[in-house]
Design a protein around this motif. Sequence first.
Motif, PDB file in Angstrom:
ATOM      1  N   CYS A  27       3.471  -5.180   4.390  1.00 50.78           N
ATOM      2  CA  CYS A  27       3.353  -6.180   3.329  1.00 50.78           C
ATOM      3  C   CYS A  27       3.528  -5.509   1.972  1.00 50.78           C
ATOM      4  CB  CYS A  27       1.987  -6.845   3.371  1.00 50.78           C
ATOM      5  SG  CYS A  27       1.608  -7.580   4.952  1.00 50.78           S
ATOM      6  N   THR A  28       4.034  -6.262   1.014  1.00 51.57           N
ATOM      7  CA  THR A  28       4.195  -5.733  -0.331  1.00 51.57           C
ATOM      8  C   THR A  28       2.840  -5.673  -1.027  1.00 51.57           C
ATOM      9  OG1 THR A  28       6.414  -6.558  -0.497  1.00 51.57           O
ATOM     10  CG2 THR A  28       5.275  -6.123  -2.554  1.00 51.57           C
ATOM     11  N   LEU A  29       2.529  -4.550  -1.611  1.00 53.38           N
ATOM     12  CA  LEU A  29       1.187  -4.376  -2.180  1.00 53.38           C
ATOM     13  C   LEU A  29       1.044  -4.856  -3.599  1.00 53.38           C
ATOM     14  CD1 LEU A  29      -0.908  -1.220  -1.470  1.00 53.38           C
ATOM     15  CD2 LEU A  29      -1.463  -3.599  -1.250  1.00 53.38           C
TER      16      LEU A  29
ATOM     17  N   ALA B   4       1.324  -5.095  -2.989  1.00 53.81           N
ATOM     18  CA  ALA B   4       0.535  -4.351  -2.038  1.00 53.81           C
ATOM     19  C   ALA B   4       1.445  -3.874  -0.944  1.00 53.81           C
ATOM     20  CB  ALA B   4      -0.534  -5.235  -1.475  1.00 53.81           C
ATOM     21  N   ALA B   5       1.337  -2.663  -0.587  1.00 49.31           N
ATOM     22  CA  ALA B   5       2.179  -2.155   0.475  1.00 49.31           C
ATOM     23  C   ALA B   5       1.365  -2.082   1.721  1.00 49.31           C
ATOM     24  CB  ALA B   5       2.718  -0.793   0.119  1.00 49.31           C
ATOM     25  N   CYS B   6       1.031  -3.193   2.233  1.00 48.62           N
ATOM     26  CA  CYS B   6       0.323  -3.337   3.485  1.00 48.62           C
ATOM     27  C   CYS B   6       0.795  -2.218   4.403  1.00 48.62           C
ATOM     28  CB  CYS B   6       0.749  -4.664   4.054  1.00 48.62           C
ATOM     29  SG  CYS B   6      -0.504  -5.683   4.680  1.00 48.62           S
ATOM     30  N   ALA B   7       0.148  -1.099   4.345  1.00 41.61           N
ATOM     31  CA  ALA B   7       0.663   0.086   5.016  1.00 41.61           C
ATOM     32  C   ALA B   7       0.943  -0.169   6.488  1.00 41.61           C
ATOM     33  CB  ALA B   7      -0.313   1.227   4.870  1.00 41.61           C
ATOM     34  N   ALA B   8       0.007  -0.854   7.114  1.00 42.49           N
ATOM     35  CA  ALA B   8       0.133  -1.015   8.556  1.00 42.49           C
ATOM     36  C   ALA B   8       1.078  -2.135   8.927  1.00 42.49           C
ATOM     37  CB  ALA B   8      -1.232  -1.275   9.159  1.00 42.49           C
ATOM     38  N   CYS B   9       1.316  -3.036   7.991  1.00 43.74           N
ATOM     39  CA  CYS B   9       2.104  -4.212   8.361  1.00 43.74           C
ATOM     40  C   CYS B   9       3.356  -4.349   7.512  1.00 43.74           C
ATOM     41  CB  CYS B   9       1.265  -5.465   8.203  1.00 43.74           C
ATOM     42  SG  CYS B   9       0.711  -5.738   6.530  1.00 43.74           S
TER      43      CYS B   9
END
Lengths: 165, 341
Positions: free
Chosen positions: B40-42, B33-38
Amino acid sequence: MTKVQRFVMRMAALLAVLLSVSAFSPTATADSWSLLASNGIRYSLDGLHGKWVLVNFWAPWCPPCLAEMPDLASFQEHHKNMQIIGVAVMYHARHDVTDIAKDKALTYPVVFGNEDIASDFGGISGLPTSLLYTPAGKLVGRHEGPLTPQQLEQALNGSTAAFQD
Amino acid sequence: MQPVRSGRRRPAFRIALTMIAACGALAHAGQAAACAACGCTLSTNWQTQGINTTPGFSVNLAYSYLSQDQQRYGTGKASSALINSLQAAGQEVEAYTKTQTITASLNYTADTWGINVNVPYLVRSHGTYGTTTPLGSTYLDSSDSSIGDISVLGRYTGFSAQRTAGLIAGIKLPTGSTNTIFNDGTPVDPSLQIGTGSTDLILGGYTSGTVSKYGWFVQGTVQHAIVTKSFNGLDYRPGDTYSLNTGLRAAQFGARFSPMLQFNLVHRRPDGGPAATAPDALTGIPATGGTLLYLAPGATWRAGGGTSIYGFVQLPVYQNVNSLQLVPRYTLTVGVNQAFE
């Protein structure tokens, strides 16, 4: 048939399989979903007609996701014309999700999500991601990152700049 | 009639390539996970590479096609003159080896660990011109199909909350048949059997992350035979295999269609033991092992209900084999993965 021709034929067959699967598989859209929450209640857009709906994707390991939860819980408590639904994804065990829901005293239902559910909403590029629907069931747009109570208040008053199409 | 086979063999990378294809089928990873705002890996889930982070059971069925029909010497295509001179010096010249593999895999992922059980079924045919000159004056072939070598791989992923990295440890069992014979009744080389006859230890690790809107993974493994089998009283030890796979794709969790690009690098040490392929007839260098690099474009389609379908093709970018060996022009893998929660 030459080796190159056989290779091309195999590639064409692979492409045909992928395309035919894509053509015949059900096409879910962000406005035709149905979510079963951990409380056993199923929520659908049709069933929530007349209310604003916010679908909030989050993960237990995502700090900004956890940081916005108290604001969302408080907003849900004070705005009965809106239904917030939390969709937990990329968790490792269900108790990770329920523990957080309890610790954060969430006032809105939580769904055990997965990639298929995320697909129904068009996929997620970051967390948290929230999708907002009008009381008529129309998708306003999505917001990536934490939401503030002010942004939600503005959205309910018709200013939906925080939500992109 | 002169003997066709002299014991000199060029097993090439048939085993290593099969491993790459199998790994590919396994590594359709889970959730980055690409936690867009933070930041994080999505998505850490690369199921087609065997890195599955979705909790619960999943099953995978993959088909791979590998046709080795190109004569290669070192980094270049082997010329007819070189092939003829090698054969004149007593080296066997193989015609082709075609391997089709169906691999059924069961995966279970818990909180910080996971396990994969992989059961391959191989269909392999092989032809050789032997050592008799002129080339083509004699010919032998073989065909066999059976369950191959079953492997069991464990993963530990408890290094981070996102489970983006892990260690791999496993074992490959000698469950594959080692009784394939040519049409004249003579046994086929150990390296061309369905199974290697060896029990191998597999160790490795992987990590994944995101850059901008793209997810990436890197996975490395080493495979080493710890128990070997004798063929007609002669020991055969398959060479150690070092594999490095890396991939890139759009980092979207829940994407219905995900194109992916991988690089697969494999280095295999020469086989050992008296039953192994004899050295190069002209230079005396080993006639097995080498280094291969593949570019592998592919795609995954999420069909819903926990089902995803994938396919990719491996195209050789760099091939450096010891002595004369048969190599493929491409390999093809298609598969379906079903996750259960």
